[in-house]
Scaffold this active site. Structure first.
Site, PDB file in Angstrom:
ATOM      1  N   ARG A   1      44.723  -7.147 -69.829  1.00 10.57           N
ATOM      2  CA  ARG A   1      45.226  -8.202 -70.384  1.00 10.57           C
ATOM      3  C   ARG A   1      44.692  -8.452 -71.708  1.00 10.57           C
ATOM      4  O   ARG A   1      43.612  -8.061 -72.114  1.00 10.57           O
ATOM      5  CB  ARG A   1      45.192  -9.474 -69.556  1.00 10.57           C
ATOM      6  CG  ARG A   1      43.533  -9.860 -69.403  1.00 10.57           C
ATOM      7  CD  ARG A   1      43.385 -11.124 -68.759  1.00 10.57           C
ATOM      8  NE  ARG A   1      42.289 -11.660 -68.377  1.00 10.57           N
ATOM      9  CZ  ARG A   1      41.695 -12.701 -67.640  1.00 10.57           C
ATOM     10  NH1 ARG A   1      42.604 -13.282 -67.066  1.00 10.57           N
ATOM     11  NH2 ARG A   1      40.529 -12.788 -67.695  1.00 10.57           N
TER      12      ARG A   1
ATOM     13  N   CYS B   1      47.626  -5.538 -80.173  1.00 10.37           N
ATOM     14  CA  CYS B   1      47.217  -5.427 -81.651  1.00 10.37           C
ATOM     15  C   CYS B   1      47.570  -6.965 -82.502  1.00 10.37           C
ATOM     16  O   CYS B   1      48.767  -7.233 -82.635  1.00 10.37           O
ATOM     17  CB  CYS B   1      47.790  -4.248 -82.356  1.00 10.37           C
ATOM     18  SG  CYS B   1      47.573  -4.513 -84.339  1.00 10.37           S
TER      19      CYS B   1
ATOM     20  N   ASN C   1      45.409 -16.747 -74.031  1.00 13.60           N
ATOM     21  CA  ASN C   1      44.317 -17.014 -73.100  1.00 13.60           C
ATOM     22  C   ASN C   1      43.157 -16.179 -73.512  1.00 13.60           C
ATOM     23  O   ASN C   1      43.314 -14.892 -73.676  1.00 13.60           O
ATOM     24  CB  ASN C   1      44.597 -16.380 -71.620  1.00 13.60           C
ATOM     25  CG  ASN C   1      43.809 -16.888 -70.570  1.00 13.60           C
ATOM     26  OD1 ASN C   1      43.606 -18.000 -70.258  1.00 13.60           O
ATOM     27  ND2 ASN C   1      43.154 -16.130 -69.918  1.00 13.60           N
ATOM     28  N   GLU C   2      41.944 -16.785 -73.645  1.00 14.39           N
ATOM     29  CA  GLU C   2      41.058 -15.944 -74.151  1.00 14.39           C
ATOM     30  C   GLU C   2      40.797 -14.771 -75.069  1.00 14.39           C
ATOM     31  O   GLU C   2      40.834 -13.789 -74.655  1.00 14.39           O
ATOM     32  CB  GLU C   2      40.124 -15.554 -72.859  1.00 14.39           C
ATOM     33  CG  GLU C   2      39.532 -16.842 -71.965  1.00 14.39           C
ATOM     34  CD  GLU C   2      38.573 -16.396 -70.749  1.00 14.39           C
ATOM     35  OE1 GLU C   2      38.676 -15.357 -70.456  1.00 14.39           O
ATOM     36  OE2 GLU C   2      37.805 -17.266 -70.314  1.00 14.39           O
TER      37      GLU C   2
ATOM     38  N   CYS D   1      41.000  -4.629 -82.711  1.00 15.77           N
ATOM     39  CA  CYS D   1      41.837  -3.509 -82.935  1.00 15.77           C
ATOM     40  C   CYS D   1      41.559  -2.517 -83.889  1.00 15.77           C
ATOM     41  O   CYS D   1      41.121  -3.162 -84.984  1.00 15.77           O
ATOM     42  CB  CYS D   1      43.477  -3.959 -82.912  1.00 15.77           C
ATOM     43  SG  CYS D   1      44.473  -2.490 -82.960  1.00 15.77           S
TER      44      CYS D   1
ATOM     45  N   CYS E   1      46.290  -2.149 -88.522  1.00 17.64           N
ATOM     46  CA  CYS E   1      45.250  -2.856 -88.826  1.00 17.64           C
ATOM     47  C   CYS E   1      44.398  -2.425 -90.156  1.00 17.64           C
ATOM     48  O   CYS E   1      44.077  -3.323 -90.779  1.00 17.64           O
ATOM     49  CB  CYS E   1      44.341  -3.247 -87.623  1.00 17.64           C
ATOM     50  SG  CYS E   1      44.908  -4.081 -86.331  1.00 17.64           S
TER      51      CYS E   1
ATOM     52  N   GLU F   1      38.277 -24.170 -67.859  1.00  9.84           N
ATOM     53  CA  GLU F   1      38.343 -23.554 -66.548  1.00  9.84           C
ATOM     54  C   GLU F   1      36.613 -23.588 -66.298  1.00  9.84           C
ATOM     55  O   GLU F   1      35.697 -23.437 -66.957  1.00  9.84           O
ATOM     56  CB  GLU F   1      38.623 -22.091 -66.845  1.00  9.84           C
ATOM     57  CG  GLU F   1      40.001 -21.723 -67.268  1.00  9.84           C
ATOM     58  CD  GLU F   1      40.401 -20.136 -67.163  1.00  9.84           C
ATOM     59  OE1 GLU F   1      39.477 -19.298 -66.853  1.00  9.84           O
ATOM     60  OE2 GLU F   1      41.188 -19.798 -67.944  1.00  9.84           O
TER      61      GLU F   1
ATOM     62  N   LYS G   1      41.389 -11.367 -56.433  1.00 12.48           N
ATOM     63  CA  LYS G   1      41.595 -11.637 -55.174  1.00 12.48           C
ATOM     64  C   LYS G   1      40.206 -12.342 -54.480  1.00 12.48           C
ATOM     65  O   LYS G   1      40.340 -13.372 -53.726  1.00 12.48           O
ATOM     66  CB  LYS G   1      42.215 -10.712 -54.213  1.00 12.48           C
ATOM     67  CG  LYS G   1      41.397  -9.411 -53.744  1.00 12.48           C
ATOM     68  CD  LYS G   1      42.397  -8.787 -52.918  1.00 12.48           C
ATOM     69  CE  LYS G   1      41.761  -7.192 -53.078  1.00 12.48           C
ATOM     70  NZ  LYS G   1      41.567  -6.518 -53.925  1.00 12.48           N
TER      71      LYS G   1
ATOM     72  N   HIS H   1      37.901 -14.015 -56.209  1.00 14.05           N
ATOM     73  CA  HIS H   1      37.663 -15.104 -57.100  1.00 14.05           C
ATOM     74  C   HIS H   1      37.949 -16.424 -56.664  1.00 14.05           C
ATOM     75  O   HIS H   1      39.138 -16.333 -56.161  1.00 14.05           O
ATOM     76  CB  HIS H   1      38.356 -14.737 -58.615  1.00 14.05           C
ATOM     77  CG  HIS H   1      37.818 -15.970 -59.585  1.00 14.05           C
ATOM     78  ND1 HIS H   1      37.772 -17.259 -59.412  1.00 14.05           N
ATOM     79  CD2 HIS H   1      37.039 -15.663 -60.705  1.00 14.05           C
ATOM     80  CE1 HIS H   1      37.292 -17.713 -60.583  1.00 14.05           C
ATOM     81  NE2 HIS H   1      36.858 -16.798 -61.226  1.00 14.05           N
TER      82      HIS H   1
HETATM   83  C1  GLA Z   1      38.914 -16.196 -67.422  1.00 11.60           C
HETATM   84  C2  GLA Z   1      40.383 -16.414 -67.597  1.00 11.60           C
HETATM   85  C3  GLA Z   1      41.046 -16.536 -66.278  1.00 11.60           C
HETATM   86  C4  GLA Z   1      40.464 -15.849 -65.131  1.00 11.60           C
HETATM   87  C5  GLA Z   1      38.840 -16.058 -65.086  1.00 11.60           C
HETATM   88  C6  GLA Z   1      38.127 -15.533 -64.086  1.00 11.60           C
HETATM   89  O1  GLA Z   1      38.182 -17.358 -67.710  1.00 11.60           O
HETATM   90  O2  GLA Z   1      40.869 -17.226 -68.522  1.00 11.60           O
HETATM   91  O3  GLA Z   1      42.421 -16.147 -66.256  1.00 11.60           O
HETATM   92  O4  GLA Z   1      40.519 -14.524 -65.337  1.00 11.60           O
HETATM   93  O5  GLA Z   1      38.206 -15.758 -66.183  1.00 11.60           O
HETATM   94  O6  GLA Z   1      36.756 -15.701 -63.978  1.00 11.60           O
HETATM   95 ZN    ZN Z   2      46.029  -3.081 -84.833  1.00  7.68          ZN
END
Ligand code: GLA
Ligand code: ZN
Length: 677
Positions: free
Chosen positions: A111, A115, A149-150, A155, A160, A310, A359, A361
């Site tokens: 995930r 780029c 997300n995070e 890249c 780039c 989170e 799974k 977690h």
């Molecule tokens: C990150 C992600 C979540 C999940 C948690 C697991 O913070 O944003 O999607 O994968 O880690 O700890």
């Molecule tokens: Zn790139």
């Protein structure tokens, strides 16, 4: 406030209903209500379901879930789902896939593997965000937006490289300036055409060694980090702007990761409506480490309340030892977050997956599906307590008189540096000074080097190696006007391109500190030296251990407060103070033991009576949030034994609504929230 329609603390977290059948979703909603959940974040990873092919989108399944949530009064933190582009998209537009540090083009997988400069990625992600915004703009329970997300996706692809060249042209205007900035006459690196610029990766100037990423050219490496941080920000901004046009009144965020090195969060912060972050402490982490990260996140937007996006309700799956949380640990962590300025407590995740790497977690609803688990009960209790707090703490702020300078670019520079010691890393130095304030319940803000220092009494800048334009003047102004400044070894050496400022270290600070440094000795950590304190200085022991780095200092006006106890520089100054304008500037030319920092901070803080509201008790963390004219104290007993706290005034215990005065018992691992009356 995160959203004025919902004036209470958000309690909930990431929910992945796309992984579940209808009956389970119905049961989840029943359990959410039971545990006082009022918000869920979704759909974080559903792009492939929302867009099965280039011209087809499917939102029907999401509509159903939205309806159910609305019927049950549960709000939505609407995620744009753009953290994983669909497999078909990666196949059709392979230029979306990033090239890694080793120079390999990735395949679809994992995930946040796109780029950041891919036009196609940007086009498709903005299109999806726009569709979501248009579809759900009238949805009553839409509380806020969560983009991506995070983000972390550096890249090294050809695209780039081309964009990097544009970025450099914009920054340096001419190749001559670029060659100068990077010191390209070194090792025959002079460039004669822009197209000769390579990206700094393992194929060119970088390698993985000495437990860190190393580089031949710090200037290039730092610029590439800046460029990547900016590129990823631009990618986020595409979605931000599209959404903002459609739902101008709903706040937008993306989840940060605390002391996360690749992205310059101070720069990013201007483009988030509210800061949110993910807190995953490791086994054995001290509470002060977590507090420090909360304070850093709060400081990104000048002390405005932030969100905890989170945390794990119990164990993680990705740490070496995925320890389960001890009874009360989750509750403590949750209220510690509020204690440092958050207005939400949210989890990853609501229901535990059945397959793939997460799974095992934890989730509020475990594989057992039961509401009778220890963790489910603890989550429900926290939810109950948050309900009691209602809006009492919402929007309350901090009043810190101490600032620590924190700078991502400085962090990159310190750790890209070849020498003086492999043991020198930035964050532990920050943590060390922070902890001394923490132990005395003295609130600390973090400020970027060019930030406004005028409201502080004390400014601490450990290892402020890179001095960008105006920074030295900013600090000097602060001291001239009566502030106290503390800095350490390896500060004030280089400009923003990591080029040494000539004339003796720390060039820009020599007058401020009243000294110059001729040499810096580096020894393995098992060797050490000592700081022998001058006999006339009260509040200190006579001697403290020190290690790692040893400055050889020549005084030019500063007073010696401590000297080395051994080696050929025995008797030379290592701890000094200089009067500058109406203020003072302290210098510590070595890695001093923690007791030394504790004593120094205690002494300086007492000059300003900063530690006045409750007497410090070991293991009891106390913070104050201010709401209008009300002071709200958070008292967290991290100890495994109860403690009695002497009170100065009268307070309302916000959990029980009872009046308390004189003294109060705080049970082991318990929390009190007291509002002064
Ligand atoms: C990150 C992600 C979540 C999940 C948690 C697991 O913070 O944003 O999607 O994968 O880690 O700890
Ligand atoms: Zn790139």
């Amino acid at each position: 406030m995160i959203n004025s329609k919902f004036p209470y603390i958000f309690y909930g977290g990431d929910y992945n209903p796309e992984q579940w059948q209808k009956e389970i979703i119905d049961e989840d909603i029943r359990l959410f209500k039971l545990s006082n959940i009022n918000i869920v974040t979704l759909p974080v990873f559903s792009w492939a379901l929302l867009q099965p092919s280039e011209d087809n989108y499917d939102f029907d399944w999401l509509d159903d879930i939205f309806d159910k949530l609305k019927k049950n009064d549960i709000n939505i933190c609407l995620a744009t789902s753009t953290a994983v582009q669909p497999a078909w998209m990666s196949k059709k537009y392979p230029e979306m896939l990033p090239v890694d540090f080793e120079g390999r083009r990735r395949h679809f997988g994992g995930r946040v593997k796109f780029c950041p400069n891919s036009e196609k990625y940007r086009e498709f992600s903005v299109r999806l965000a726009t569709k979501l915004a248009k579809r759900y703009k009238e949805y009553e329970n839409l509380a806020l937006w969560h983009i991506g997300n995070e983000y972390d996706n550096y890249c090294y692809c050809e695209n780039c490289r081309k964009k990097f060249i544009e970025w450099l042209k914009n920054k340096y205007s001419s190749l001559e300036n670029l060659n100068n900035a990077w010191n390209n006459r070194f090792w025959g690196h002079t460039l004669y055409s822009w197209d000769e610029v390579t990206v700094p990766s393992a194929l060119s100037e970088m390698w993985n060694g000495q437990n860190k990423i190393c580089t031949n050219f710090q200037g290039i490496a730092i610029d590439y980090n800046r460029f990547m941080s900016d590129s990823i920000l631009e990618c986020y901004l595409g979605e931000y702007e599209a959404i903002k046009k459609i739902t101008p009144n709903i706040k937008i965020t993306t989840n940060f990761m605390g002391t996360f090195k690749p992205l310059d969060y101070f720069k990013w912060a201007d483009y988030l409506d509210i800061i949110s972050w993910d807190n995953y402490p490791c086994y054995g982490d001290e509470p002060s480490k977590v507090s420090m990260r909360h304070d850093l996140m709060r400081s990104l937007k000048n002390g405005k309340p932030f969100m905890l996006m989170e945390q794990s309700p119990n164990q993680q799956n990705w740490q070496p030892y995925n320890t389960i949380k001890r009874p009360g640990e989750l509750r403590m962590q949750s209220f510690q977050t509020l204690a440092h300025g958050a207005d939400s407590i949210m989890y990853f995740q609501m229901r535990q997956s059945v397959g793939a790497c997460e799974k095992y977690h934890a989730a509020i609803i475990s594989h057992s599906g039961s509401e009778n688990t220890r963790i489910f009960k603890e989550c429900s209790q926290i939810g109950e307590e948050l309900k009691m707090l209602n809006d009492c703490t919402i929007d309350s702020i901090f009043d810190s008189k101490v600032a620590m300078i924190f700078d991502w670019e400085n962090w990159w520079a310190v750790e890209f540096s070849s020498g003086p010691s492999v043991d020198l890393t930035y964050i532990p130095q920050i943590e060390k000074y922070y902890k001394s304030f923490y132990k005395n319940n003295i609130p600390v803000d973090f400020v970027k080097p060019e930030g406004d220092l005028s409201r502080y009494d004390i400014v601490v800048a450990p290892v402020l190696y890179m001095i960008k334009e105006n920074v030295a003047d900013n600090i000097k102004n602060f001291v001239e006007n009566g502030g106290t400044f503390i800095t350490t070894f390896f500060s004030g050496y280089v400009d923003e391109n990591d080029k040494v400022k000539l004339g003796g270290y720390p060039a820009d600070f020599k007058d401020l500190l009243g000294l110059w440094i001729e040499e810096i000795d580096a020894l393995p950590m098992e060797k050490n030296n000592s700081i022998e304190i001058a006999p006339f200085i009260p509040g200190f022991k006579s001697s403290y251990k020190c290690d790692m780095l040893y400055d050889i200092i020549n005084l030019e006006g500063a007073e010696t407060l401590g000297v080395y106890g051994s080696d050929f520089y025995k008797g030379r100054p290592v701890f000094t103070c200089n009067n500058f304008g109406k203020g003072k500037a302290y210098y510590i030319g070595t890695n001093a033991e923690n007791n030394f920092i504790d004593d120094l901070i205690k002494k300086i803080a007492s000059n300003y009576s900063l530690n006045s509201y409750f007497n410090p008790i070991d293991g009891v963390e106390i913070t104050k949030r201010i709401k209008g004219n009300k002071n709200i104290y958070f008292i967290l007993n991290h100890n495994t034994f109860e403690t009695s706290l002497t009170l100065k005034n009268s307070y309302i215990n916000l959990f029980t609504k009872e009046k308390v005065e004189n003294s109060i018992i705080v049970s082991e691992k318990d929390i009190l929230i007291l509002e002064e009356i």
